[in-house]
Design a protein around this motif. Structure first.
Motif, PDB file in Angstrom:
ATOM      1  N   ASN A  47       0.818  -1.217   0.000  1.00  0.00           N
ATOM      2  CA  ASN A  47       0.000   0.000   0.000  1.00  0.00           C
ATOM      3  C   ASN A  47       0.851   1.267   0.000  1.00  0.00           C
ATOM      4  O   ASN A  47       0.399   2.318   0.458  1.00  0.00           O
ATOM      5  N   TRP A  48       2.088   1.187  -0.520  1.00  0.00           N
ATOM      6  CA  TRP A  48       2.979   2.354  -0.459  1.00  0.00           C
ATOM      7  C   TRP A  48       2.374   3.578  -1.134  1.00  0.00           C
ATOM      8  O   TRP A  48       2.591   4.709  -0.696  1.00  0.00           O
ATOM      9  N   ARG A  52       2.519   7.770   0.382  1.00  0.00           N
ATOM     10  CA  ARG A  52       3.739   8.119  -0.329  1.00  0.00           C
ATOM     11  C   ARG A  52       4.756   8.841   0.557  1.00  0.00           C
ATOM     12  O   ARG A  52       5.966   8.661   0.415  1.00  0.00           O
ATOM     13  N   ARG A  53       4.261   9.664   1.443  1.00  0.00           N
ATOM     14  CA  ARG A  53       5.169  10.506   2.234  1.00  0.00           C
ATOM     15  C   ARG A  53       5.998   9.702   3.231  1.00  0.00           C
ATOM     16  O   ARG A  53       6.966  10.214   3.787  1.00  0.00           O
ATOM     17  N   ALA A  54       5.640   8.423   3.437  1.00  0.00           N
ATOM     18  CA  ALA A  54       6.459   7.561   4.298  1.00  0.00           C
ATOM     19  C   ALA A  54       7.851   7.352   3.706  1.00  0.00           C
ATOM     20  O   ALA A  54       8.781   6.956   4.416  1.00  0.00           O
ATOM     21  N   LEU A  55       8.004   7.612   2.412  1.00  0.00           N
ATOM     22  CA  LEU A  55       9.328   7.502   1.797  1.00  0.00           C
ATOM     23  C   LEU A  55      10.354   8.374   2.509  1.00  0.00           C
ATOM     24  O   LEU A  55      11.536   8.026   2.590  1.00  0.00           O
ATOM     25  N   ILE A 126       9.964  15.630  -5.181  1.00  0.00           N
ATOM     26  CA  ILE A 126       9.539  15.206  -6.516  1.00  0.00           C
ATOM     27  C   ILE A 126       9.550  13.687  -6.504  1.00  0.00           C
ATOM     28  O   ILE A 126      10.604  13.065  -6.398  1.00  0.00           O
ATOM     29  N   ASP A 127       8.386  13.084  -6.581  1.00  0.00           N
ATOM     30  CA  ASP A 127       8.215  11.637  -6.434  1.00  0.00           C
ATOM     31  C   ASP A 127       7.656  11.056  -7.730  1.00  0.00           C
ATOM     32  O   ASP A 127       6.471  11.195  -8.023  1.00  0.00           O
ATOM     33  N   GLY A 128       8.517  10.400  -8.514  1.00  0.00           N
ATOM     34  CA  GLY A 128       8.089   9.883  -9.801  1.00  0.00           C
ATOM     35  C   GLY A 128       7.523   8.479  -9.775  1.00  0.00           C
ATOM     36  O   GLY A 128       7.220   7.927 -10.839  1.00  0.00           O
ATOM     37  N   ARG A 129       7.393   7.878  -8.601  1.00  0.00           N
ATOM     38  CA  ARG A 129       6.904   6.503  -8.527  1.00  0.00           C
ATOM     39  C   ARG A 129       5.500   6.383  -9.136  1.00  0.00           C
ATOM     40  O   ARG A 129       4.643   7.211  -8.904  1.00  0.00           O
ATOM     41  N   GLY A 130       5.304   5.328  -9.924  1.00  0.00           N
ATOM     42  CA  GLY A 130       3.994   5.086 -10.522  1.00  0.00           C
ATOM     43  C   GLY A 130       3.817   5.681 -11.910  1.00  0.00           C
ATOM     44  O   GLY A 130       2.790   5.455 -12.552  1.00  0.00           O
TER      45      GLY A 130
END
Length: 234
Positions: A47-48, A52-55, A126-130
Motif C-alpha cells: 500500500n505504499w 507516499r510521504r512515508a518515503l 519530486i516523487d516519480g513513482r507510478g
C-alpha cells in the motif's frame, strides 16, 4: 565533501538490479531476495502508494534528515507544459516554487522539456513513482540556497545549458539568471537533500553537481550512464 563522498561510495553500489537481489550470506537452497535498506523500507509495502510521504522516513546517510514535503499536501503534476516566468497550476514548476511543503507526484507518464532551469524551493519532494517521468532536452534542476529537498524516481537526461533570462523561484520572486551550466541536478549552498533512484545521462555538464558548501546530502541508488563526469563535489 567527505560526507557526500562516503555516502556516494556506499550507496552507488546498490544501483543495479543485481544489487537489489543479492543471495543471503551463508544461506542454503534457493537464495531469498534481499533489498537494500532504502528499498526494504517502502517497496515491501503493498500500500505504499496510499502513504507516499512515508518515503521520507527511508533516507540513509548524511541526508537522512531530509523530509522534503513530508508534512505538506500532495500536489499532482498533470501536464508537461512549462513557463519559466509565469508557471501554471498543474505544471511541475508551479509546484516546486511554492513556499509551503508539497509532495509532488505525476498523474501520467510525461516528458518535461523545461523552458529554463527549474529552481526548487525548500521542503519539496519530486516523487516519480507510478509514472515514467523524464526531464530532458532542455535545462534541468537547480537546488540553490534551500533545504529539505527529495528527488526520487525520475529520469533526467540530455540536459542543456540554461539561457540568460528571467526565472521564477517563488510565487513572489522572479530573478534574472545568467544561464545554468547544463547539469542534471545542481545542488548549490543547500542542505538536507536526498537524490534517490533517478536515472541520469548525457548532460552538457555534470550529472549531479554538489558545490559551494552544500551539506547533509545523500545520493543513493541512482543509475549514471553515457557520461564522462558523473558527479562533482566541492
Amino acid at each position: 565533501m567527505l560526507c557526500l563522498h562516503a555516502c556516494f561510495l556506499a550507496c552507488f553500489a546498490s544501483t543495479s538490479a543485481a544489487a537489489y537481489y543479492t543471495p543471503a550470506p551463508w544461506s542454503t537452497g534457493t537464495p531469498k531476495p534481499i533489498l537494500n535498506a532504502i528499498d526494504s523500507c517502502w517497496r515491501t509495502k503493498s500500500n505504499w502508494a496510499a502513504n507516499r510521504r512515508a518515503l521520507a522516513d527511508c533516507a540513509v546517510g548524511f541526508g537522512k534528515d531530509a523530509i522534503g514535503g513530508k508534512y505538506g499536501a500532495i500536489y499532482v503534476v498533470t501536464t508537461p507544459y512549462d513557463d519559466a516566468v509565469n508557471p501554471k497550476p498543474g505544471t511541475l514548476r508551479y509546484g516546486v516554487i511554492q513556499t509551503q511543503p508539497l509532495w509532488i507526484v505525476f498523474a501520467k507518464d510525461m516528458v518535461i522539456k523545461l523552458e529554463n532551469e527549474l529552481i526548487m524551493n525548500s521542503f519539496k519532494t519530486i516523487d516519480g513513482r507510478g509514472a515514467k517521468v523524464e526531464i530532458a532536452y532542455g535545462p534541468c534542476i537547480t537546488v540553490q540556497g534551500v533545504s529539505h529537498v527529495i528527488i526520487h524516481g525520475i529520469s533526467i537526461h540530455d540536459c542543456k545549458p540554461g539561457k540568460s533570462g528571467l526565472v521564477r523561484s517563488s510565487p513572489t520572486h522572479v530573478g534574472r539568471r545568467g544561464g545554468s551550466d547544463g547539469d542534471g541536478i545542481s545542488v548549490f549552498a543547500s542542505s538536507n537533500v536526498w537524490i534517490d533512484h533517478c536515472f541520469l545521462a548525457r548532460c552538457a555538464d555534470g550529472l549531479i553537481d554538489v558545490i559551494h558548501a552544500s551539506t547533509a546530502i545523500t545520493v543513493s541508488n541512482n543509475y549514471f550512464s553515457q557520461h564522462d563526469k558523473m558527479s562533482v563535489v566541492a
